[in-house]
Scaffold this motif. Structure first.
Motif, mmCIF file in Angstrom:
data_model
loop_
_atom_site.group_PDB
_atom_site.id
_atom_site.type_symbol
_atom_site.label_atom_id
_atom_site.label_comp_id
_atom_site.label_asym_id
_atom_site.label_seq_id
_atom_site.Cartn_x
_atom_site.Cartn_y
_atom_site.Cartn_z
ATOM 1 N N GLN A 85 18.154 41.042 17.611
ATOM 2 C CA GLN A 85 18.867 40.047 18.461
ATOM 3 C C GLN A 85 19.679 39.351 16.957
ATOM 4 O OE1 GLN A 85 16.503 37.302 20.727
ATOM 5 N NE2 GLN A 85 15.711 38.460 21.624
ATOM 6 N N ILE A 86 18.531 39.306 15.693
ATOM 7 C CA ILE A 86 19.105 39.098 14.794
ATOM 8 C C ILE A 86 20.429 40.204 14.069
ATOM 9 C CG2 ILE A 86 18.180 39.168 11.879
ATOM 10 C CD1 ILE A 86 15.246 38.438 13.010
ATOM 11 N N ASP A 87 20.149 41.255 14.404
ATOM 12 C CA ASP A 87 21.200 41.661 14.055
ATOM 13 C C ASP A 87 23.240 41.702 14.913
ATOM 14 O OD1 ASP A 87 20.458 43.413 12.366
ATOM 15 O OD2 ASP A 87 20.148 45.227 13.692
ATOM 16 N N ARG A 88 22.663 40.626 15.817
ATOM 17 C CA ARG A 88 23.596 40.047 16.854
ATOM 18 C C ARG A 88 24.151 39.264 16.435
ATOM 19 N NH1 ARG A 88 20.491 42.174 21.489
ATOM 20 N NH2 ARG A 88 19.986 40.305 21.191
ATOM 21 N N LEU A 89 23.534 37.888 15.813
ATOM 22 C CA LEU A 89 23.171 36.798 15.658
ATOM 23 C C LEU A 89 24.007 37.637 14.092
ATOM 24 C CD1 LEU A 89 20.491 35.168 15.923
ATOM 25 C CD2 LEU A 89 22.342 34.791 17.502
ATOM 26 N N THR A 90 23.690 37.498 13.285
ATOM 27 C CA THR A 90 24.394 37.969 11.790
ATOM 28 C C THR A 90 26.134 38.808 11.743
ATOM 29 O OG1 THR A 90 22.312 39.244 11.351
ATOM 30 C CG2 THR A 90 24.801 39.937 9.880
ATOM 31 N N ALA A 91 26.052 39.522 13.106
ATOM 32 C CA ALA A 91 27.490 39.835 13.192
ATOM 33 C C ALA A 91 28.190 38.831 14.184
ATOM 34 C CB ALA A 91 27.704 41.344 14.766
ATOM 35 N N GLN A 92 27.526 38.247 14.585
ATOM 36 C CA GLN A 92 28.231 36.512 15.319
ATOM 37 C C GLN A 92 28.482 35.657 14.023
ATOM 38 O OE1 GLN A 92 25.387 36.095 18.629
ATOM 39 N NE2 GLN A 92 26.886 35.260 19.551
ATOM 40 N N ARG A 93 27.742 35.859 13.225
ATOM 41 C CA ARG A 93 28.084 34.873 12.290
ATOM 42 C C ARG A 93 29.325 35.117 11.267
ATOM 43 N NH1 ARG A 93 23.966 32.828 8.180
ATOM 44 N NH2 ARG A 93 25.516 31.173 8.355
ATOM 45 N N ALA A 94 29.116 37.010 11.049
ATOM 46 C CA ALA A 94 30.353 37.600 9.704
ATOM 47 C C ALA A 94 31.961 36.954 10.676
ATOM 48 C CB ALA A 94 29.837 38.619 10.299
ATOM 49 N N VAL A 95 31.703 37.062 12.656
ATOM 50 C CA VAL A 95 33.151 36.846 13.453
ATOM 51 C C VAL A 95 33.120 35.218 12.991
ATOM 52 C CG1 VAL A 95 33.898 36.379 15.311
ATOM 53 C CG2 VAL A 95 32.763 38.780 14.998
ATOM 54 N N VAL A 96 31.964 34.277 13.159
ATOM 55 C CA VAL A 96 33.074 33.187 12.877
ATOM 56 C C VAL A 96 33.174 32.840 11.339
ATOM 57 C CG1 VAL A 96 31.579 31.017 13.222
ATOM 58 C CG2 VAL A 96 30.811 32.069 14.637
ATOM 59 N N ALA A 97 32.559 33.542 10.939
ATOM 60 C CA ALA A 97 33.328 33.883 8.902
ATOM 61 C C ALA A 97 34.686 33.939 9.046
ATOM 62 C CB ALA A 97 32.557 34.505 8.549
#
Length: 248
Positions: A85-97
């Motif tokens: 879940q942390i990996d998915r959220l980290t990837a999502q934050r990278a997309v948002v950035a």
């Protein structure tokens, strides 16, 4: 205890208790003569246990049994799930950035972030800007990585000042097309568009031709719902002539 008292003691809502009953993780208590549920301290313990395990990250449908002694295996599995879940959220934050950095609409893939800045710079009308964005969304989804790559390359070329000026004028004329537009003006716009687009696509890597298959009709249908008949005919003519030039 009644449901309100139990919910207050456990720090949950009555609606949560009903949900626990519905999915079968909290046993239904007996009811009083007037029909109210009557809970005891055993129910309170059960709700506290459910709440604790849920807060830790266990899904309600996969709570450890009370007599389950293999705690370490359960926690190891939960830890792996939380790490994922942390990996998915980290990837999502990278997309948002990436979307924020490119000023892109959140419904577009981040690799097409340049689209938002380009549309703003060219000065498309709100109607055409929306059509352009929705067409990109369709193409990126239906065409996959290859479509996204080609679109990204095209917009990198569009960003050249001279091309932006040319396409700004072309879009403005296209937006004004109607049934009353003289045929000569339509032909002139088509010719200018093909000439400008030919310069853009000339250097693209087309070793793997983009094939949308039957989905291509969906893209055409979407465009037809947002454009008038004259614009649709002009767009089709531009596409046919451009395709012929690429073949030649």
């Amino acid at each position: 205890m009644r449901s309100g008292e139990l919910a207050e003691l456990a720090g949950v809502t009555v609606r949560t208790l009903r949900h626990y009953h519905q999915i079968g993780i909290l046993e239904e208590p007996s009811r009083s003569l007037n029909g109210y549920r009557e809970y005891d301290v055993g129910h309170l313990v059960r709700v506290l246990r459910i709440k604790r395990l849920a807060d830790l990250g266990f899904s309600l449908q996969d709570l450890p049994l009370e007599d389950d002694a293999d705690h370490d295996a359960r926690l190891e599995s939960l830890d792996a799930e939380l790490a994922a879940q942390i990996d998915r959220l980290t990837a999502q934050r990278a997309v948002v950035a990436a979307l924020r950095a490119g000023g892109a609409a959140p419904d577009l893939p981040p690799e097409l972030a340049a689209h938002a800045a380009l549309v703003s710079a060219i000065g498309l009308s709100p109607r055409l800007a929306r059509l352009e964005r929705e067409q990109l969304l369709l193409l990126a989804h239906l065409g996959g990585e290859e479509a996204s790559r080609l679109i990204q390359e095209m917009y990198e070329r569009f960003a050249e000042p001279s091309l932006m000026e040319s396409f700004g004028a072309i879009y403005e004329q296209f937006d004004a097309l109607s049934d009353s537009t003289p045929a000569a003006d339509v032909e002139k716009l088509v010719a200018e568009s093909v000439e400008a687009l030919a310069d853009v696509v000339a250097g693209l890597d087309l070793d793997t031709p983009l094939d949308l298959g039957t989905a291509e009709t969906l893209v055409d249908e979407h465009g037809a719902t947002h454009l008038n008949p004259t614009q649709v005919r002009a767009l089709n003519e531009i596409g046919e002539r451009l395709a012929q030039q690429l073949i030649d």
